[in-house]
Design a protein around this motif. Structure first.
Motif, PDB file in Angstrom:
ATOM      1  N   GLN A  51       0.243  -1.027  -0.128  1.00 25.36           N
ATOM      2  CA  GLN A  51      -0.069   0.442   0.256  1.00 25.36           C
ATOM      3  C   GLN A  51       0.713   0.923   0.026  1.00 25.36           C
ATOM      4  O   GLN A  51       0.531   2.395   0.267  1.00 25.36           O
ATOM      5  CB  GLN A  51      -0.861  -0.301   0.995  1.00 25.36           C
ATOM      6  N   GLY A  52       2.007   0.969   0.281  1.00 28.09           N
ATOM      7  CA  GLY A  52       3.148   2.071  -0.438  1.00 28.09           C
ATOM      8  C   GLY A  52       3.187   2.706   1.139  1.00 28.09           C
ATOM      9  O   GLY A  52       4.124   3.266   1.449  1.00 28.09           O
ATOM     10  N   HIS A  53       4.228   2.102   2.404  1.00 28.02           N
ATOM     11  CA  HIS A  53       3.951   2.320   3.681  1.00 28.02           C
ATOM     12  C   HIS A  53       5.645   2.060   3.680  1.00 28.02           C
ATOM     13  O   HIS A  53       5.891   0.882   3.537  1.00 28.02           O
ATOM     14  CB  HIS A  53       3.092   1.865   4.935  1.00 28.02           C
ATOM     15  N   ARG A  54       6.195   2.716   4.351  1.00 28.68           N
ATOM     16  CA  ARG A  54       7.886   1.838   4.346  1.00 28.68           C
ATOM     17  C   ARG A  54       8.610   2.247   5.438  1.00 28.68           C
ATOM     18  O   ARG A  54       9.542   2.230   5.614  1.00 28.68           O
ATOM     19  CB  ARG A  54       8.561   2.559   3.594  1.00 28.68           C
ATOM     20  N   ARG A  55       7.884   3.229   6.763  1.00 31.11           N
ATOM     21  CA  ARG A  55       7.957   3.473   7.837  1.00 31.11           C
ATOM     22  C   ARG A  55       7.737   2.527   8.796  1.00 31.11           C
ATOM     23  O   ARG A  55       5.809   2.400   8.589  1.00 31.11           O
ATOM     24  CB  ARG A  55       8.705   4.888   8.305  1.00 31.11           C
ATOM     25  N   PHE A  56       7.789   2.000   9.621  1.00 35.18           N
ATOM     26  CA  PHE A  56       7.239   0.376  10.624  1.00 35.18           C
ATOM     27  C   PHE A  56       7.984   1.579  11.995  1.00 35.18           C
ATOM     28  O   PHE A  56       9.198   1.830  12.546  1.00 35.18           O
ATOM     29  CB  PHE A  56       7.415  -0.664  10.227  1.00 35.18           C
ATOM     30  N   LEU A  57       6.947   0.818  12.414  1.00 37.11           N
ATOM     31  CA  LEU A  57       7.366   0.631  14.135  1.00 37.11           C
ATOM     32  C   LEU A  57       6.744  -0.461  15.004  1.00 37.11           C
ATOM     33  O   LEU A  57       5.664  -1.097  14.704  1.00 37.11           O
ATOM     34  CB  LEU A  57       6.888   2.254  14.990  1.00 37.11           C
ATOM     35  N   HIS A  58       7.361  -0.774  16.064  1.00 37.35           N
ATOM     36  CA  HIS A  58       6.628  -2.136  16.658  1.00 37.35           C
ATOM     37  C   HIS A  58       6.159  -1.442  18.596  1.00 37.35           C
ATOM     38  O   HIS A  58       7.636  -1.097  19.189  1.00 37.35           O
ATOM     39  CB  HIS A  58       7.756  -3.116  16.814  1.00 37.35           C
ATOM     40  N   LEU A  59       4.717  -2.176  18.548  1.00 33.67           N
ATOM     41  CA  LEU A  59       4.877  -1.643  20.181  1.00 33.67           C
ATOM     42  C   LEU A  59       4.780  -3.264  20.726  1.00 33.67           C
ATOM     43  O   LEU A  59       3.876  -3.628  20.439  1.00 33.67           O
ATOM     44  CB  LEU A  59       3.717  -1.371  20.507  1.00 33.67           C
ATOM     45  N   ALA A  60       5.392  -3.638  21.307  1.00 32.95           N
ATOM     46  CA  ALA A  60       6.232  -4.721  21.958  1.00 32.95           C
ATOM     47  C   ALA A  60       5.661  -4.944  23.044  1.00 32.95           C
ATOM     48  O   ALA A  60       5.081  -4.485  24.029  1.00 32.95           O
ATOM     49  CB  ALA A  60       7.706  -4.981  22.176  1.00 32.95           C
ATOM     50  N   GLY A  61       4.543  -6.320  23.449  1.00 34.24           N
ATOM     51  CA  GLY A  61       4.385  -6.496  24.452  1.00 34.24           C
ATOM     52  C   GLY A  61       4.930  -6.748  25.274  1.00 34.24           C
ATOM     53  O   GLY A  61       6.790  -6.486  25.843  1.00 34.24           O
ATOM     54  N   ASP A  62       4.860  -8.015  26.507  1.00 36.01           N
ATOM     55  CA  ASP A  62       5.925  -8.029  27.749  1.00 36.01           C
ATOM     56  C   ASP A  62       6.013  -9.487  27.608  1.00 36.01           C
ATOM     57  O   ASP A  62       5.827 -10.631  26.265  1.00 36.01           O
ATOM     58  CB  ASP A  62       4.723  -8.937  28.883  1.00 36.01           C
ATOM     59  N   LEU A  63       7.959  -9.380  27.255  1.00 35.27           N
ATOM     60  CA  LEU A  63       9.091 -10.145  26.528  1.00 35.27           C
ATOM     61  C   LEU A  63       9.122 -11.765  27.824  1.00 35.27           C
ATOM     62  O   LEU A  63      10.086 -12.107  26.975  1.00 35.27           O
ATOM     63  CB  LEU A  63      10.047  -9.133  25.921  1.00 35.27           C
ATOM     64  N   GLU A  64       8.093 -11.319  28.548  1.00 35.48           N
ATOM     65  CA  GLU A  64       8.389 -13.106  29.472  1.00 35.48           C
ATOM     66  C   GLU A  64       7.775 -13.625  28.176  1.00 35.48           C
ATOM     67  O   GLU A  64       7.978 -15.431  28.528  1.00 35.48           O
ATOM     68  CB  GLU A  64       7.695 -12.551  30.891  1.00 35.48           C
ATOM     69  N   TYR A  65       6.779 -13.630  27.290  1.00 36.26           N
ATOM     70  CA  TYR A  65       5.616 -14.476  27.139  1.00 36.26           C
ATOM     71  C   TYR A  65       6.336 -14.863  25.224  1.00 36.26           C
ATOM     72  O   TYR A  65       6.936 -13.629  24.526  1.00 36.26           O
ATOM     73  CB  TYR A  65       4.587 -13.542  26.385  1.00 36.26           C
ATOM     74  N   HIS A  66       6.602 -15.873  25.093  1.00 35.19           N
ATOM     75  CA  HIS A  66       6.204 -16.570  23.740  1.00 35.19           C
ATOM     76  C   HIS A  66       6.159 -15.749  22.640  1.00 35.19           C
ATOM     77  O   HIS A  66       6.734 -15.132  22.026  1.00 35.19           O
ATOM     78  CB  HIS A  66       6.362 -17.885  23.725  1.00 35.19           C
ATOM     79  N   SER A  67       5.214 -15.441  23.112  1.00 37.65           N
ATOM     80  CA  SER A  67       3.713 -14.550  21.664  1.00 37.65           C
ATOM     81  C   SER A  67       4.784 -13.390  21.532  1.00 37.65           C
ATOM     82  O   SER A  67       4.887 -13.388  20.606  1.00 37.65           O
ATOM     83  CB  SER A  67       2.070 -14.110  22.652  1.00 37.65           C
ATOM     84  N   ALA A  68       5.207 -12.193  22.878  1.00 32.74           N
ATOM     85  CA  ALA A  68       5.318 -11.269  22.256  1.00 32.74           C
ATOM     86  C   ALA A  68       6.947 -11.527  21.738  1.00 32.74           C
ATOM     87  O   ALA A  68       7.684 -10.368  20.991  1.00 32.74           O
ATOM     88  CB  ALA A  68       5.724 -10.403  23.896  1.00 32.74           C
ATOM     89  N   ARG A  69       7.620 -11.966  22.266  1.00 31.77           N
ATOM     90  CA  ARG A  69       9.180 -12.576  21.583  1.00 31.77           C
ATOM     91  C   ARG A  69       8.816 -12.848  19.973  1.00 31.77           C
ATOM     92  O   ARG A  69       9.751 -12.114  19.131  1.00 31.77           O
ATOM     93  CB  ARG A  69       9.929 -13.080  22.362  1.00 31.77           C
ATOM     94  N   SER A  70       8.618 -13.867  19.922  1.00 31.82           N
ATOM     95  CA  SER A  70       7.392 -14.328  18.423  1.00 31.82           C
ATOM     96  C   SER A  70       7.075 -12.897  17.970  1.00 31.82           C
ATOM     97  O   SER A  70       7.531 -12.694  16.079  1.00 31.82           O
ATOM     98  CB  SER A  70       6.508 -15.593  18.379  1.00 31.82           C
ATOM     99  N   ARG A  71       6.641 -12.310  18.159  1.00 30.46           N
ATOM    100  CA  ARG A  71       6.129 -10.791  17.557  1.00 30.46           C
ATOM    101  C   ARG A  71       7.195  -9.655  16.899  1.00 30.46           C
ATOM    102  O   ARG A  71       7.159  -9.540  16.371  1.00 30.46           O
ATOM    103  CB  ARG A  71       4.877 -10.357  17.537  1.00 30.46           C
ATOM    104  N   ARG A  72       7.728  -9.903  18.352  1.00 27.33           N
ATOM    105  CA  ARG A  72       8.849  -8.923  17.676  1.00 27.33           C
ATOM    106  C   ARG A  72       9.790  -9.184  16.731  1.00 27.33           C
ATOM    107  O   ARG A  72      10.578  -8.841  16.174  1.00 27.33           O
ATOM    108  CB  ARG A  72       9.418  -8.366  19.509  1.00 27.33           C
ATOM    109  N   GLU A  73      10.439 -10.925  16.969  1.00 29.43           N
ATOM    110  CA  GLU A  73      10.869 -10.971  16.099  1.00 29.43           C
ATOM    111  C   GLU A  73      10.806 -11.378  14.714  1.00 29.43           C
ATOM    112  O   GLU A  73      11.786 -10.849  13.665  1.00 29.43           O
ATOM    113  CB  GLU A  73      10.849 -12.615  16.413  1.00 29.43           C
ATOM    114  N   VAL A  74       9.781 -11.095  14.803  1.00 26.70           N
ATOM    115  CA  VAL A  74       8.983 -11.345  13.353  1.00 26.70           C
ATOM    116  C   VAL A  74       8.994 -10.174  12.507  1.00 26.70           C
ATOM    117  O   VAL A  74       9.003 -10.191  10.921  1.00 26.70           O
ATOM    118  CB  VAL A  74       7.516 -12.130  13.341  1.00 26.70           C
ATOM    119  N   TYR A  75       9.068  -9.171  13.169  1.00 27.03           N
ATOM    120  CA  TYR A  75       8.933  -7.577  12.632  1.00 27.03           C
ATOM    121  C   TYR A  75       9.901  -7.444  12.620  1.00 27.03           C
ATOM    122  O   TYR A  75       9.996  -6.567  11.505  1.00 27.03           O
ATOM    123  CB  TYR A  75       7.974  -6.741  14.192  1.00 27.03           C
TER     124      TYR A  75
END
Length: 356
Positions: free
Chosen positions: A184-208
Motif C-alpha cells: 500500500q506504500g508504507h515504508r516506515r514501521f514501528l513496533h509496540l512490543a508486549g511483555d517479553l516474558e511471553y513467547h508470543s510477545a518475543r515471537s511478534r518482535r522477532e517477526v517484526y
C-alpha cells in the motif's frame, strides 16, 4: 387454579427414534462402548442435543463401570480470555457428547501442581483428562486398573497457561500484515512490543524485525510496553514529533487502542497519517473509532478439537485432524482497508498433543 404439568424429560428412547437408531446404539454412543461409525455417532449426538437429553450418569456408571466424568486441567497464573475460551469450548463438547466435564484449576507451585495432577490421574474418578498444562504422566502399572485416557496439549501452553505453540500464538500474520502495508506504500514501521516474558510477545518482535529487514523498510524502533495501556500512553507520547507517516504494529489490541488515543491527542489522523494494527480481536475492536485491524485467534475451535481428541482416544478411534485457519486477519479502518477477513495458514507440524 389448575396445576401446570412439568414438561416430560427426554429419554434415550426418544433420542433413538429421532436419530433413527436402536436404543442400544444410543447407550453405546453415550457410554463410549462398541464400534460406532462417526456418522451414527453424529446423528445420536445431534439428536441428544436437539432433545436436550441428559443421561443419568450415576445409573450409567453402575451399569457400565464408567463415570462419564472428564477433567480439563488448567493453571491459575496467566489465564487469559483465550485460554478460558478453549477450556469452555472443550467443556461444551464434552457435555454435548454426554459426559460431565470438570474444569480443574491447579496451582502454579510445582509441588502443589504435581500433587493435583497426581490426584486427578489416580483418583479413578475421571475417564479422560485433557490438560492445557505440561504433565509428567507416570507409566501405567501393568498389574493395576487401567487409568484415564490422557491428552496433553504438548507445546501449546506453558505452566502459566501462556501460549507457546506457533500455530496458536505464532506471529505469521504479522508478515502478511506488513507485506500488505508495504504494497500500500508504507515504508516506515514501528513496533509496540508486549511483555517479553511471553513467547508470543518475543515471537511478534522477532517477526517484526525480520520482516522490516526483508522489506528493506525503515525501522523506527521496538518500544516495549508490556501488556499495559498506561505504559503505552507514556511510550506513544514520547515518540518524535516527525513520526508520520508510519505503520504501527502493536502486540495486542490494548496497546494499539492506547496508541490511537495518543495520536488523536497529537493531531495525527488514523489511517491518513498513521496506520495501526493490533492482535486478539477484542470484542470492542470492531466498534471503536476507527475500527481496528487485528488478528483473531480461534481459541474455541482449538478447545473443541482438543476435547474431541480426548473422546476419540477413549473410544480407541483415530484422532480428528488438527484445526486449520486458527488465525485470521481482520482488516478494518485503522489501516484504511475494511470488510476483509483473511485466514492465515497454520505453520506445518503435527505435535499438538501427546497421548497417554
Amino acid at each position: 387454579m389448575p396445576r401446570q404439568s412439568t414438561p416430560r424429560r427426554a429419554t434415550s428412547k426418544d433420542v433413538a427414534r429421532l436419530a433413527g437408531v436402536s436404543q442400544t446404539t444410543v447407550s453405546y454412543v453415550l457410554a463410549g462402548k462398541g464400534r460406532i461409525s462417526p456418522e451414527t455417532r453424529r446423528r445420536v449426538v445431534e439428536a441428544s442435543e436437539e432433545l436436550r437429553y441428559q443421561p443419568n450418569l450415576a445409573a450409567r456408571s453402575m451399569r457400565t463401570g464408567r463415570s462419564g466424568r472428564l477433567a480439563i486441567l488448567t493453571s491459575t497464573p496467566g489465564i487469559s480470555p483465550g485460554n478460558l475460551l478453549s477450556a469452555a469450548a472443550a467443556a461444551r463438547i464434552a457435555a454435548t457428547e454426554g459426559y460431565a466435564p470438570e474444569i480443574v484449576t491447579v496451582a502454579s507451585d510445582p509441588d502443589l501442581r504435581a500433587e493435583a495432577v497426581r490426584d486427578a490421574l489416580e483418583s479413578g474418578v475421571f475417564e479422560g483428562i485433557l490438560s492445557f498444562i505440561p504433565l509428567e504422566v507416570p507409566s501405567p502399572d501393568p498389574d493395576g486398573p487401567p487409568g484415564p485416557a490422557v491428552v496433553e496439549m504438548v507445546g501449546s501452553f506453558d505452566e502459566q497457561m501462556r501460549v507457546t505453540d506457533e500455530r496458536i500464538g505464532g506471529a505469521a500474520p504479522l508478515r502478511h500484515i506488513m507485506a500488505e502495508l508495504w504494497r500500500q506504500g508504507h515504508r516506515r514501521f514501528l513496533h509496540l512490543a508486549g511483555d517479553l516474558e511471553y513467547h508470543s510477545a518475543r515471537s511478534r518482535r522477532e517477526v517484526y524485525l525480520e520482516t522490516v529487514a526483508e522489506l528493506g523498510a525503515t525501522d523506527l524502533g521496538v518500544h516495549e510496553c508490556g501488556w499495559s495501556g498506561e505504559r503505552t500512553l507514556a511510550v506513544a507520547r514520547g515518540l518524535p514529533e516527525d513520526l508520520a507517516p508510519v505503520a504501527v504494529i502493536a502486540a495486542n489490541d490494548i496497546l494499539a487502542s492506547a496508541a490511537i488515543r495518543v495520536f488523536a491527542e497529537r493531531g495525527l489522523r488514523v489511517p491518513e497519517d498513521v496506520v495501526v494494527t493490533g492482535w486478539d480481536d477484542m470484542p470492542t475492536s470492531a466498534f471503536q473509532i476507527p475500527s481496528l485491524t487485528t488478528v483473531y485467534v480461534d481459541f474455541a475451535t482449538f478447545g473443541e478439537w482438543a476435547m474431541r481428541t480426548v473422546i476419540a482416544r477413549m473410544h480407541d478411534e483415530p484422532a480428528p485432524p488438527g484445526p486449520e485457519d486458527i488465525q485470521r486477519i481482520h482488516w478494518r479502518e485503522s489501516t484504511g482497508r475494511t470488510g476483509t477477513s483473511v485466514p492465515v495458514e497454520c505453520p506445518p507440524g503435527d505435535g499438538f498433543v501427546a497421548e497417554s
